[in-house]
Design an enzyme around this catalytic site. Structure first.
Site, PDB file in Angstrom:
ATOM      1  N   ARG A  65      65.721  92.424  19.538  1.00 25.45           N
ATOM      2  CA  ARG A  65      65.793  91.678  18.024  1.00 25.45           C
ATOM      3  C   ARG A  65      64.269  91.576  17.503  1.00 25.45           C
ATOM      4  O   ARG A  65      63.146  91.654  18.374  1.00 25.45           O
ATOM      5  CB  ARG A  65      66.206  90.084  18.028  1.00 25.45           C
ATOM      6  CG  ARG A  65      65.462  89.280  19.256  1.00 25.45           C
ATOM      7  CD  ARG A  65      65.703  87.977  18.677  1.00 25.45           C
ATOM      8  NE  ARG A  65      65.349  87.271  19.448  1.00 25.45           N
ATOM      9  CZ  ARG A  65      64.318  86.039  19.635  1.00 25.45           C
ATOM     10  NH1 ARG A  65      63.495  86.101  18.522  1.00 25.45           N
ATOM     11  NH2 ARG A  65      63.501  85.990  20.363  1.00 25.45           N
TER      12      ARG A  65
ATOM     13  N   CYS B  75      55.196  89.709  14.429  1.00 19.90           N
ATOM     14  CA  CYS B  75      54.481  90.638  14.179  1.00 19.90           C
ATOM     15  C   CYS B  75      55.267  91.188  12.770  1.00 19.90           C
ATOM     16  O   CYS B  75      55.190  92.268  12.032  1.00 19.90           O
ATOM     17  CB  CYS B  75      54.332  91.924  15.051  1.00 19.90           C
ATOM     18  SG  CYS B  75      55.014  92.338  15.577  1.00 19.90           S
TER      19      CYS B  75
ATOM     20  N   CYS C 280      51.343  94.308  17.457  1.00 19.48           N
ATOM     21  CA  CYS C 280      51.142  92.672  17.585  1.00 19.48           C
ATOM     22  C   CYS C 280      50.621  91.773  18.897  1.00 19.48           C
ATOM     23  O   CYS C 280      49.765  92.185  19.534  1.00 19.48           O
ATOM     24  CB  CYS C 280      52.846  92.337  18.505  1.00 19.48           C
ATOM     25  SG  CYS C 280      53.318  90.559  18.974  1.00 19.48           S
TER      26      CYS C 280
ATOM     27  N   THR D  37      62.135  89.482  27.355  1.00 18.72           N
ATOM     28  CA  THR D  37      62.413  88.235  26.712  1.00 18.72           C
ATOM     29  C   THR D  37      63.935  89.468  25.391  1.00 18.72           C
ATOM     30  O   THR D  37      63.779  88.845  24.450  1.00 18.72           O
ATOM     31  CB  THR D  37      61.393  88.346  25.346  1.00 18.72           C
ATOM     32  OG1 THR D  37      60.410  89.812  24.787  1.00 18.72           O
ATOM     33  CG2 THR D  37      60.264  87.499  26.123  1.00 18.72           C
TER      34      THR D  37
ATOM     35  N   CYS E 115      58.458  95.374  18.906  1.00 20.62           N
ATOM     36  CA  CYS E 115      57.119  94.388  18.350  1.00 20.62           C
ATOM     37  C   CYS E 115      56.509  95.815  17.238  1.00 20.62           C
ATOM     38  O   CYS E 115      57.248  96.961  18.421  1.00 20.62           O
ATOM     39  CB  CYS E 115      56.566  93.653  19.639  1.00 20.62           C
ATOM     40  SG  CYS E 115      56.892  92.087  19.617  1.00 20.62           S
TER      41      CYS E 115
ATOM     42  N   CYS F  52      60.778  90.669  15.905  1.00 22.74           N
ATOM     43  CA  CYS F  52      59.788  89.449  16.715  1.00 22.74           C
ATOM     44  C   CYS F  52      59.536  88.982  14.969  1.00 22.74           C
ATOM     45  O   CYS F  52      58.714  89.381  14.499  1.00 22.74           O
ATOM     46  CB  CYS F  52      58.195  90.409  17.057  1.00 22.74           C
ATOM     47  SG  CYS F  52      56.766  89.047  17.344  1.00 22.74           S
TER      48      CYS F  52
ATOM     49  N   ASP G  57      43.019 126.611  -9.141  1.00 27.43           N
ATOM     50  CA  ASP G  57      42.437 125.544  -8.952  1.00 27.43           C
ATOM     51  C   ASP G  57      40.791 125.647 -10.020  1.00 27.43           C
ATOM     52  O   ASP G  57      39.857 126.224  -9.397  1.00 27.43           O
ATOM     53  CB  ASP G  57      42.895 124.348  -9.164  1.00 27.43           C
ATOM     54  CG  ASP G  57      42.351 123.769  -9.931  1.00 27.43           C
ATOM     55  OD1 ASP G  57      43.385 122.729 -10.841  1.00 27.43           O
ATOM     56  OD2 ASP G  57      41.662 122.619 -10.139  1.00 27.43           O
TER      57      ASP G  57
END
Length: 513
Positions: free
Chosen positions: A63, A68, A38, A30, A34, A65, A463
Site C-alpha cells: 500500500r 511521501c 521518502c 511493513t 514509497c 506510504c 530554422d
C-alpha cells in the site's frame, strides 16, 4: 533501473528526488511502498525490493506510504524518450483510454492484440493494462476526494470505477484508508496549508514540490500542484506558450497561462502558474470524468516528466552549448494539449510572423470554434476540431492558394482518420505521412514532431533562428553540417533547439510580466 538493486539502494539512502518516478521502493516488513525521496528513515537494504511502477507495487500487495504519497510522483521520463509500443500504451493509459474504451480499445489503437499488449506491459512494468489503469483511477479518486466536495458516488464514477464497491475496495487497499477517512485527512492537510502560504504540508517531499493539492473554495474548480524534476526554467516554456497564444483559446492573465480544453465528456479551462517547486494548476471542468486526461495533457504540454539532469549533462558535453546550459539549466520543450490543433497551427505559421499566425488562428477559432463561458478571464472558444474545419470554405481563408491546399488536405486527413496524431502516434510513421502531404517540408514536420508528438530528438536545422544562433556560437550554420554536429546531442536534440533559440531576444524566451 529498478533491476539495479545497488543503485536503487543508494538513491533511497540519499533521498534523491531525481529518481522519483523512475522506480518505487517496497518495504517487505511493513508492506508499504514509497518514492525514493521518502523523508522517513530508510529501511535496511535486505528489507527493500524495487518495482518499476506504482501499479506493480499495488499488484504485489503493497500500500502507498501516507507520508511521501508515491502515487503522485512525476512520471517516468523513460516514456518521453520512446515511441515503441509500451511507451505509447503507457501514454494512452495515462490519458484514461482503458477507462473509456477498455483493453480492446487500447490494443486496437496500437495495432496489437490485447494479449500482446498485456505481455509487453508485464515484461517492462510488472503490471498489465488493467492494473496500470486501476492505479491511475486510484490517483484520480484521491484528487477528487481531497479537492472537491463531490459525493463519493460521483467521485467513484468520475474517477473511472465501474461500481461503488470497486471504488471503496481500491481506495482502502491502496491508501489503507476509507474514502471518508481520506477526505477528512485531506481537509486537515488543507487547513494546515492555509496557514503556510498555500502549500500542502511540511514534509521533505512536499518542500521538494513532489505533489499535492491546493485549497480551493470555488465550486467546480479543482486546484492541485503538478510536480516536476528540478531544475525547471519557466522562461522559454511559458514565454513560448504566451507569445504564440491564440486569442480566445489561450491567454496570459495574472501570472498564469490559461487555455480552454476539448475533452471527451465536455470541456474545461486550465490556469497554470509557475512556482519555484511546482506548477500550480487550477482546473474548471464541465465533467469531472475528464480530470485524468486534463492532468496528463497539461503535464505533457509543460514537459513535466522530463529528466533535466540527464538532458543537460549530455548537452554540456559539447563545449559550445555548456555556457547556455549553465546560464539557464532545466529548459523544457513547450508542447501542446492537442496534437491535431498544433498541426493546424503549424501550417498557419508557415513563413509568417508569430503575430500573423495568431491572427489566422483566431479567425478560424471565431468562425468554427465552439463558444465557452469564462467568468474568470477572456477565453471564448474551444479550438475547432478537424471535423469542424473539414467544412470550411477554402476561399474564405486569407492565405495563399498553396497554403489553403496544405491546410485543407491536412484537415481532411485528420478528419477521416487516415492521419492520426497524438500520444499513440508512431513518430517515424507520422513523419512519413506528414511529409507526403502537399506543402509539408522538413521544418513543418519536425516542429510537429517536437511539439505535438513529443519526440525529444526532433531537430530543426533549417530554422532561421537556429542557424543564426549556431553561427553566433561558432557552430556550423548550414543544415547538413549542423545536423552532423548535433549527432552528439541525441536523443535530446529538441532541448538543444530550446537552448539555441534562447540566445535571441524574442518574446518566446521571456516569462511574461
Amino acid at each position: 533501473m529498478y533491476t539495479d538493486t545497488e543503485r536503487c539502494v543508494r538513491a533511497v539512502r540519499s533521498k534523491d528526488a531525481r529518481f522519483d518516478g523512475w522506480f518505487f521502493t517496497a518495504v517487505l516488513t511493513t508492506r508499504i511502498y514509497c518514492r525514493p525521496s521518502c523523508p522517513v528513515v530508510p529501511p535496511k537494504a535486505e528489507n527493500m525490493t524495487f518495482y518499476p511502477s506504482a501499479a506493480a507495487c499495488q499488484q504485489a500487495g503493497f500500500r502507498a506510504c501516507k507520508r511521501c504519497r508515491p502515487d503522485t510522483s512525476p512520471g517516468s521520463p523513460e516514456w518521453n524518450a520512446r515511441a515503441d509500443t509500451v511507451a505509447r500504451a503507457v501514454r494512452l493509459i495515462q490519458d484514461g483510454v482503458v477507462d473509456r474504451e477498455g483493453v480492446p480499445g487500447l490494443a486496437g489503437r496500437l495495432g496489437y492484440s490485447a494479449r500482446q499488449i498485456e505481455r509487453q506491459l508485464l515484461a517492462e512494468l510488472g503490471a498489465g493494462p488493467l492494473a496500470l489503469a486501476r492505479a491511475q483511477r486510484a490517483q484520480t479518486a484521491r484528487l477528487l476526494i481531497e479537492t472537491t466536495g463531490l459525493p463519493m458516488a460521483d467521485v467513484a464514477f468520475a474517477a473511472g470505477f465501474s461500481s461503488i464497491r470497486a471504488f471503496n475496495d481500491t481506495v482502502r487497499e491502496v491508501f489503507a484508508l476509507s474514502p471518508s477517512e481520506l477526505r477528512a485527512r485531506g481537509a486537515r492537510g488543507t487547513g494546515g496549508a492555509r496557514g503556510t502560504g498555500g502549500t500542502r504540508g511540511t514534509s521533505g517531499a512536499d518542500r521538494a514540490g513532489t505533489s499535492g493539492t491546493e485549497p480551493t473554495t470555488t465550486p467546480g474548480v479543482i486546484s492541485l500542484r503538478l510536480p516536476f524534476r528540478a531544475p525547471l526554467n519557466p522562461d522559454n516554456l511559458f514565454g513560448h506558450l504566451a507569445a504564440t497564444a491564440v486569442p480566445g483559446v489561450e491567454e496570459w492573465r495574472d501570472g498564469a497561462y490559461r487555455r480552454t480544453l476539448s475533452l471527451p465528456y465536455g470541456h474545461g479551462i486550465v490556469a497554470l502558474t509557475p512556482r519555484p517547486d511546482h506548477i500550480a494548476c487550477r482546473l474548471s471542468l464541465t465533467d469531472p470524468r475528464d480530470l485524468t486526461l486534463a492532468i496528463s495533457s497539461c503535464r505533457r504540454m509543460l514537459d513535466l516528466d522530463a529528466d533535466p539532469v540527464a538532458v543537460d549533462e549530455q548537452l554540456c558535453a559539447d563545449p559550445q552549448l555548456t555556457p547556455l546550459v549553465d546560464k539557464a539549466p532545466g529548459r523544457r520543450v513547450p508542447r501542446t494539449v492537442d496534437a491535431t490543433e498544433f498541426a493546424v497551427r503549424a501550417v498557419l505559421g508557415q513563413q509568417v510572423s508569430t503575430a500573423a499566425a495568431r491572427t489566422h488562428a483566431a479567425r478560424l477559432v471565431t468562425a468554427h470554434g465552439v463558444p465557452v463561458d469564462d467568468p474568470e478571464g477572456g477565453l471564448t472558444h474551444l479550438f475547432p476540431s478537424p471535423e469542424a474545419l473539414a467544412a470550411l470554405d477554402p476561399e474564405a481563408l486569407a492565405l495563399p492558394r498553396s497554403r489553403r491546399t496544405t491546410l485543407t488536405t491536412l484537415v481532411a486527413a485528420l478528419a477521416d482518420g487516415s492521419l492520426r496524431l497524438g500520444p499513440d502516434s508512431d513518430w517515424d510513421r507520422a513523419r512519413e505521412q506528414l511529409i507526403a502531404l502537399p506543402g509539408f517540408g522538413p521544418w513543418t514536420v519536425e516542429v510537429i514532431a517536437m511539439r505535438a508528438l513529443g519526440d525529444p530528438d526532433a531537430f530543426l536545422p533549417t530554422d532561421l533562428g537556429m542557424r543564426r544562433a549556431a553561427a553566433g556560437l561558432g557552430l556550423p550554420s548550414t543544415p547538413a553540417a549542423l545536423t552532423a554536429r548535433a549527432a552528439a546531442w541525441r536523443p535530446w536534440r529538441a532541448y538543444a533547439v530550446q537552448y539555441l533559440w534562447a540566445t535571441e531576444d524574442h518574446a518566446i524566451n521571456h516569462l511574461p510580466a
